[in-house]
Motif scaffolding. Structure first.
Motif, short mmCIF file in Angstrom:
data_model
loop_
_atom_site.label_atom_id
_atom_site.label_comp_id
_atom_site.label_asym_id
_atom_site.label_seq_id
_atom_site.Cartn_x
_atom_site.Cartn_y
_atom_site.Cartn_z
N THR A 253 0.87 -1.02 0.06
CA THR A 253 0.10 -0.03 -0.01
C THR A 253 0.89 1.23 -0.11
O THR A 253 0.72 2.10 -0.79
CB THR A 253 -0.96 -0.12 1.16
N THR B 293 1.21 4.46 -2.79
CA THR B 293 1.20 5.83 -2.35
C THR B 293 2.68 6.49 -3.03
O THR B 293 2.34 7.75 -3.44
CB THR B 293 0.73 5.85 -0.86
N LEU C 58 -1.92 11.58 4.42
CA LEU C 58 -2.51 11.13 3.13
C LEU C 58 -3.90 10.45 3.43
O LEU C 58 -3.97 9.99 4.51
CB LEU C 58 -1.61 10.24 2.32
N THR D 196 3.20 7.21 -6.45
CA THR D 196 2.43 8.36 -7.04
C THR D 196 2.81 9.58 -6.65
O THR D 196 2.77 10.66 -7.64
CB THR D 196 0.79 8.08 -6.75
N CYS E 258 3.39 11.79 5.23
CA CYS E 258 4.19 11.97 4.41
C CYS E 258 4.76 13.05 4.50
O CYS E 258 4.25 14.41 4.62
CB CYS E 258 3.59 11.68 2.74
N TRP F 60 -4.42 13.43 -2.87
CA TRP F 60 -4.51 12.39 -1.88
C TRP F 60 -4.24 12.97 -0.61
O TRP F 60 -4.15 12.34 0.35
CB TRP F 60 -3.71 11.16 -2.22
#
Ligand SMILES: [Zn+2]
Ligand SMILES: [Zn+2]
Length: 573
Positions: free
Chosen positions: A160, A164, A234, A167, A240, A218
């Motif tokens: 996962t 993320t 996010l 991207t 992040c 996001w």
């Protein structure tokens, strides 16, 4: 095959209804419908498509509508509404493995427990043991469940986090101001679960990069925006951080933020011994901390310290620095070395693709062969295949192989290991297969001795080639079963059985430290995606990451063999 999923949904409704003191007949109706669907030989999707749900005994109009809604949208409003009626705290207690709705309701009613800390306190004071349906064993399981929840909270699976991070990196790399961008941290080291994502970049101008970052689609919450560092939460709850660094220290920063902390401390100690100091800005001569001697790339820093480049997956201070000093870091396996996947499911059991589709997808992935295994007969919940069907599958694969000379399918089954260590099919059938995988899918709570014995017995069967997901863990959901891995590895060595690295995101099992141990013992390992859909073939990369964290080279994995070499190895066994 969504029968199991739909059955689980109905069980969940029954449990939620029992929490809100519904009419017991309604609750029972959902349970019965769930049982019927679980045991159904046909695919629930197809029955729904043909509009024949009502023909199934026990399925009335209300339930049929709910199944339709769930199958077409992937969600069910009714269940969401039910959950809204239940206090948040009870839902939280329910989520503890070992609790479930019924037990949550009992502790809520009898002890007025509404939070996990309260639950923990009550368990420790043995207040639960006397409640109906509870016992000392339950208390123990609940404590384990709480611990598991605590460990996993705020962490996401590697797979996962990778999607993320990739991207975000891709979006940033499109900006004209951005020169270099990469993710660092435990994600880059390939740890199985990730707490937060660290991204580093160099840019001609920081402001527009930070503006873009905190406004990415996001982003759920903005925590801080600064000139050199910004932080966001996010979708999904992962933090992040983005840092903009000077180009001449990009390597030093990447090294520093990739970690691990233990690796960095060991590097710093070594640097000090050599009269240097290192930090996120570079490597400096002691007391001359204004002129960096290295920092542009990670390699420059390692080189100045007299070390070989250390791949991120090895940076855990498990001996890699000493070995790099001797120039003996192994050439780790890479995804491009892989020629085939050892564990995928087809429509014969609970996979959703045909033999033909699987072969096509494997070719698209650039593989030369694939092992199609399906669940064995006793595992009815996962579409376990009856003996006659296995022969039909073997025939279908043979026909396919005769027609396609450039690609090879290996006929296989993931055979269940019974409680007494015997296998779910007779040898007479197993010998018709090209490759046999054995695995435990039941009796997870047995003693270490018992489980170790079961797996060991299975390995003694000469047709068994590999043990799948050897510890049975599910990250954040289920602890590994009690198994003595040292004994399993010894037996694997003696019987020339391979051990799987199951690449399914929640499994990643066997894990790194044991992979390394297996390698040192000369045991072969095999990556299996355990794919149930064609998209899940992409999990293979995760298996490679685990292999790299386990110091594995090309020669340690069955997946890197040409099909003839693999078959020869099996034959010799
Ligand atoms: Zn399995
Ligand atoms: Zn499987």
């Amino acid at each position: 095959m969504k029968n199991k999923e739909v059955a689980q949904l109905l069980y969940e409704i029954a449990e939620l209804l029992s929490l809100s003191e519904e009419n017991p007949f309604r609750i029972r109706a959902y349970e019965r419908a769930a049982q019927v669907i679980e045991a159904l030989p046909q695919l629930i999707e197809e029955i729904t498509k043909k509009d024949e749900l009502r023909k199934i005994p026990g399925i009335g109009e209300g339930i049929a509508e709910k199944i339709k809604e769930y199958l077409s949208t992937g969600r069910l409003k009714y269940i969401e509404d039910l959950k809204k009626k239940i206090p948040e705290s009870v839902l939280e207690i329910m989520s503890i493995s070992g609790m479930g709705p019924k037990k949550a309701k009992i502790v809520y009613d009898k002890l007025q427990i509404t939070s996990i800390p309260e639950l923990e306190k009550a368990v420790k004071e043995h207040q639960l043991a006397s409640l109906p349906g509870f016992g000392e064993k339950t208390e123990e399981n609940i404590l384990k469940g709480i611990e598991l929840k605590r460990q996993s909270s705020g962490r996401v699976l590697l797979f996962t986090a990778l999607i993320t991070a990739k991207t975000v990196v891709e979006s940033l790399s499109k900006l004209p101001q951005v020169k270099q961008v990469a993710y660092a941290g435990s994600l880059r080291r390939g740890k199985e679960t990730i707490r937060d994502i660290d991204i580093l970049c160099t840019a001609t101008k920081s402001k527009p990069v930070m503006d873009t970052f905190i406004n990415l689609p996001w982003v759920r919450e903005k925590l801080a925006q600064g000139e050199t560092k910004s932080s966001v939460i996010l979708e999904g709850g992962t933090q992040c951080d983005l840092r903009v660094v000077e180009p001449q220290c990009f390597g030093a920063a990447l090294l520093y933020f990739t970690g691990s902390k233990e690796h960095n401390i060991a590097l710093r100690t070594l640097a000090n011994k050599k009269g240097y100091t290192i930090n996120e800005y570079g490597l400096f001569k002691l007391k001359e901390e204004d002129k960096p001697l290295a920092g542009l790339t990670e390699n420059d820093v390692y080189e100045k310290l007299g070390l070989q480049f250390i791949p991120p997956e090895l940076r855990e201070n498990r001996g890699e620095i000493e070995i790099a000093a001797k120039g003996k870091i192994p050439l780790l396996v890479e995804e491009k070395d892989i020629r085939g996947d050892l564990h995928v499911h087809s429509k014969y059991s609970d996979g959703n693709a045909t033999i033909e589709q699987i072969a096509e997808q494997a070719k698209r992935k650039g593989w030369e062969w694939i092992t199609i295994c399906d669940h064995s007969q006793s595992l009815k919940v996962a579409g376990g295949v009856p003996v006659k069907e296995v022969y039909r599958k073997v025939e279908e694969i043979k026909r396919h192989n005769t027609k396609n000379k450039n690609f090879r399918i290996l006929a296989s089954m993931e055979v269940d290991i019974h409680n007494d260590g015997s296998l779910d099919y007779e040898d007479e059938l197993l010998k018709e297969l090209d490759f046999v995988i054995a695995a435990i899918h039941t009796g997870f709570k047995q003693s270490e001795e018992k489980i170790t014995e079961r797996i060991s017995l299975a390995m003694e069967n000469k047709y068994v080639n590999m043990i799948a997901h050897p510890t049975g863990r599910l990250l954040g959901k289920r602890e590994p079963y009690a198994v003595n891995m040292e004994k399993i590895l010894e037996k694997a060595k003696k019987t020339h059985t391979a051990i799987e690295i199951n690449a399914f995101p929640e499994r990643l099992d066997l894990y790194d430290i044991y992979c390394k141990q297996a390698k040192e013992m000369g045991i072969m390992l095999g990556i299996g995606t355990d794919a149930h859909t064609l998209e899940q073939f992409d999990y293979l990369g995760l298996g490679v990451t685990v292999a790299r964290r386990g110091w594995l080279e090309k020669k340690n994995l069955l997946n890197t063999l040409k099909v003839d070499e693999l078959l020869e190895l099996i034959r010799k066994r």
